[in-house]
Design an enzyme around this catalytic site. Structure first.
Site, short mmCIF file in Angstrom:
data_model
loop_
_atom_site.label_atom_id
_atom_site.label_comp_id
_atom_site.label_asym_id
_atom_site.label_seq_id
_atom_site.Cartn_x
_atom_site.Cartn_y
_atom_site.Cartn_z
N ASP A 1 0.83 -1.21 0.00
CA ASP A 1 0.00 0.00 0.00
C ASP A 1 0.86 1.26 0.00
OD1 ASP A 1 0.70 -0.75 2.72
OD2 ASP A 1 -0.74 0.74 3.45
N GLU B 1 0.06 -1.25 5.66
CA GLU B 1 1.13 -0.84 6.59
C GLU B 1 0.96 0.61 6.97
OE1 GLU B 1 5.00 0.92 7.81
OE2 GLU B 1 3.76 1.45 6.11
#
Ligand SMILES: [Zn+2]
Length: 386
Positions: free
Chosen positions: A76, A138
């Site tokens: 991400d 994350e």
């Protein structure tokens, strides 16, 4: 089996083109990676969320009967909302030795290097396996990696060590702080502001709690010092606050958030107990003397553990050797390394790109950083053959 070989920059362009902003699905990028690995004869395990919108990817190259070195990264990226980009953030642009695009530094550059190294890893006669461990979410509190770590020793092997490829300019980071965040809701009793004693002022009681937090902040500055960090102690601050409804009403609600940027070894649970004791003994009895329903609710919203590798551990020595360096560094930003370490997989942070370019408009990585990372991964393969 010989799949197509891509240059690292070409792979990075492909990865950047997936808009994997944390609030979106990361399935498309993981399917792309799964396909790429399959073309090189590497099987992946995808671990999905319950709603099927996100997945971790885990794969092993080399012997499957022993623990290996995991190359870990998150798929991400942070949002581009509100940032002024000169080019399309999801269309990588190559210019003057730099590669521009969202995630080039944090941290699709590392993912691209790992994928570009796969044909080399496959050609080798690896004695120690190399694992690929790519997570989701994350950037919103190391959310995705937790279920992957939860599967270590069950459906997935527990890695012998983990290299987290966050941007460190390929220097070896063996310690970082860990953010711990809480939300506090103070409930009082509304009253006409001319009749203040009939009410319980939620904002006033919130401020009492905040004063205690400031006392704790001062204690943290004075104790728990770790000179490797800048600043050299755990910080504590209130980060947001809302409350009240009108200028003539005793406020019934006040909400605020606070965080501690913890250092390794700090007992965060003890700090929470101190705060709870202050609430229970210094606040609630007085509040509830006026209104039974008054309360102060404390909720832990995210806890990313700080990270500190053991100085004498195998992972520190190997990372220094592969990076050709003789000293480690501590940083203030957080990564998944503390979670891996707490999950029984000794970790280190080392990856291409500079943290100063992470999360910014016109994010970029130097092509030379990718070259340095490829050389690092080549040396890792040499070591894993030995
Ligand atoms: Zn990152």
């Amino acid at each position: 089996m010989h799949g197509p070989t891509y240059a690292t920059t070409e792979l990075l362009a492909r990865l950047v083109a997936f808009d994997t902003t944390s609030h979106k699905s990361n399935i498309a990028i993981q399917r792309f990676i799964e396909d790429y690995l399959a073309q090189h004869g590497v099987a992946s395990t995808l671990i999905f969320t319950d709603d099927g919108e996100k997945a971790n990817l885990f794969a092993t190259i080399g012997p499957r009967d022993k623990a290996g070195v995991a190359l870990s990264g998150h798929t991400d990226v942070v949002p581009v909302t509100g940032q002024s980009w000169d080019t399309d953030p999801f269309q990588m642009v190559q210019k003057d030795g730099r590669l521009y695009g969202r995630g080039t530094a944090d941290m699709k550059g590392f993912l691209a290097c790992v994928l570009a190294a796969v044909p080399d890893f496959k050609r080798r006669d690896l004695k120690t396996p190399i694992h690929i461990a790519f997570s989701y979410d994350e950037e919103i509190g190391c959310v995705g990696v937790r279920p992957m770590i939860g599967n270590f020793g069950k459906s997935l092997p527990r890695p012998r060590m983990v290299f987290v490829g966050e941007p460190t300019s390929m220097s070896v980071v063996d310690a970082h702080k860990g953010p711990v965040r809480w939300q506090v809701t103070v409930t009082g009793r509304a009253a006409h502001s001319s009749m203040a004693p009939l009410g319980v002022n939620a904002i006033h009681w919130a401020s009492r709690v905040i004063e205690e937090l400031q006392r704790i902040e001062r204690d943290l500055m004075a104790s728990a010092r770790d000179e490797r960090f800048d600043p050299p102690y755990a910080t504590l601050q209130v980060t947001e606050i809302t409350g009240g409804t009108a200028s003539n009403i005793v406020p019934v609600t006040c909400r605020f958030g606070f965080e501690i940027r913890s250092v390794p070894g700090l007992d965060v649970a003890q700090i929470e107990r101190r705060l709870r004791a202050f609430i229970d003994f210094e606040c609630l009895p007085q509040m509830q003397r006026v209104a039974d329903e008054a309360g102060i609710h404390l909720r832990l919203t995210n806890h990313v553990p700080p990270f500190g590798a053991r100085a004498d551990s195998e992972v520190v020595a190997l990372a220094l050797k592969l990076a050709g360096q003789n000293e480690t560094h501590a940083v203030s930003y957080a990564t998944e390394a503390g979670l891996f370490q707490d999950g029984g997989a000794p970790s280190i942070v080392v990856g291409p790109g500079h943290i100063a370019q992470a999360h910014t408009a016109n994010e970029w990585i130097a092509e030379s950083e990718l070259d340095r990372c490829m050389a690092f991964l080549g040396r890792l393969a040499d070591w894993a053959e030995g």
